[in-house]
Write an enzyme that holds these catalytic residues in place. Structure first.
Site, PDB file in Angstrom:
ATOM      1  N   ARG A   9     -95.870 -30.261  30.768  1.00 38.60           N
ATOM      2  CA  ARG A   9     -97.211 -30.106  30.196  1.00 38.60           C
ATOM      3  C   ARG A   9     -98.275 -30.363  31.242  1.00 38.60           C
ATOM      4  NH1 ARG A   9     -97.093 -31.587  23.816  1.00 38.60           N
ATOM      5  NH2 ARG A   9     -94.909 -31.111  23.438  1.00 38.60           N
ATOM      6  N   ARG A  11    -104.182 -33.141  17.199  1.00 37.45           N
ATOM      7  CA  ARG A  11    -105.024 -33.122  18.390  1.00 37.45           C
ATOM      8  C   ARG A  11    -105.898 -31.870  18.429  1.00 37.45           C
ATOM      9  NH1 ARG A  11    -100.010 -35.067  22.106  1.00 37.45           N
ATOM     10  NH2 ARG A  11    -100.325 -37.329  21.936  1.00 37.45           N
ATOM     11  N   CYS A  44     -94.924 -35.549  10.779  1.00 42.43           N
ATOM     12  CA  CYS A  44     -95.532 -35.968  12.038  1.00 42.43           C
ATOM     13  C   CYS A  44     -96.278 -34.829  12.725  1.00 42.43           C
ATOM     14  CB  CYS A  44     -94.469 -36.550  12.967  1.00 42.43           C
ATOM     15  SG  CYS A  44     -93.069 -35.452  13.277  1.00 42.43           S
TER      16      CYS A  44
END
Length: 335
Positions: A161, A138, A266
């Site tokens: 978050r 991201r 990942c």
């Protein structure tokens, strides 16, 4: 490992392993209810604490892939539970011996979502805005689109978050991990699937189109994992087979095949998205430098939508990316 009975457990019941976060419990309960309804057997939820839940360092540095999956997999192998529910994007691309992914339910929204103060979008964030994410994928794609942004590495579950965004209150869903600072950011980026599953989609100010930000391989999909005998002839074997969605399995097979061939975990700056259209399968992928200054984006089509073709498609697209310098670009394993 602590067990929590969700329905009348006992003779003829099955046990479902999960992480303890609000999102994990929501996902697991949805799957458990579906399996119970299809099989006619009650279930028990077994909460398993994982390394990713108790370690406070940056997610990309927590020992590579599988920090959220390892403890659940050990519980399966040790007989502590019969099935485990994972976010598929958190699973290492190599399947361990003695376990199978018995079902991939219909995939949710694959997109990443911007959650910003004051209804801002990626285009309208002010110069130098601070955006939080724990994902190098991201971060790289954000910087490719907006090099002026300040990317802040963040931890914690969804509520924590969201609480980092100015003007948003935190939700106590993670026992305090990562909650040292609140309200200090202009925006965060999260998976829209998780926000929707928790009923928090009102915090989304923009769904980021895959043309701007390709999702993580497997994003939006769940994996129901178990021992082979459970899938073949266990109490809920027919229910597991009925829960599996072929279109989802084809897509994530291609995406995870690409990730495996790249030898990327990942947490690597790699995005991939496969789609099934009629009888054909298409896979698009991006490999980024961590600062977002260089991106390799490629796509390929498969002649047939089969599991064998999906796996081959991932390998072929990964090969094309490696031939163009993907390993050096993203500091992947040597090929």
């Amino acid at each position: 490992m602590n067990g929590t009975v969700s329905t009348a457990a006992g003779r003829g019941s099955f046990r479902v392993g999960t992480r303890g976060s609000a999102l994990a419990l929501t996902q697991t309960t949805t799957v458990a209810e579906a399996l119970a309804a299809a099989s006619g057997h009650p279930y028990e939820i077994v909460r398993v604490k994982t390394e990713g839940d108790v370690t406070s360092g940056p997610l990309s540095q927590l020992g590579g892939t599988g920090v959220f999956a390892a403890a659940l997999r050990l519980a399966l192998l040790d007989g502590g539970c019969d099935v485990a529910v994972h976010s598929l994007k958190d699973l290492p691309s190599v399947q361990p011996e003695g376990l199978v992914i018995a079902a991939t339910p219909t995939r949710a929204d694959v997109r990443d979502a911007l959650c910003a103060r004051d209804g801002l979008t990626l285009a309208t964030l002010p110069d130098g805005a601070s955006v939080g994410t724990g994902s190098p994928r991201r971060a790289a794609q954000l910087l490719a689109a907006r090099p002026d942004l300040v990317i802040v590495d963040i931890r914690g579950n969804v509520g924590t978050r969201l609480g980092r965004v100015a003007g948003k209150a935190p939700a106590a869903d993670d026992g305090g991990v990562g909650r040292a600072v609140q309200g200090d950011l202009d925006a965060v980026v999260l998976a829209s699937a998780g926000l929707t599953r928790l009923g928090l989609q009102e915090h989304i100010t923009e769904y980021l189109d895959p043309s701007i930000m390709l999702p993580a391989p497997g994003q939006g999909a769940l994996a129901v994992e178990c021992r082979p005998e459970t899938a073949a002839a266990g109490l809920i074997a027919p229910a597991l087979a009925g829960l599996d969605d072929l279109g989802t399995r084809l897509a994530v097979t291609a995406e995870r095949s690409l990730l495996s061939r790249l030898e990327a975990g990942c947490a690597a700056p790699v995005g991939a998205l496969a789609s099934v259209d009629g009888g054909s399968l298409r896979l698009e992928a991006v490999v980024c430098s961590t600062d977002g200054t260089r991106l390799l984006r490629r796509s390929l089509d498969a002649g047939a939508a089969s599991l064998e073709a999906a796996g081959d498609l991932g390998v072929r697209l990964a090969g094309a990316l490696l031939a163009d310098g993907a390993a050096e670009l993203a500091e992947l394993a040597r090929h």
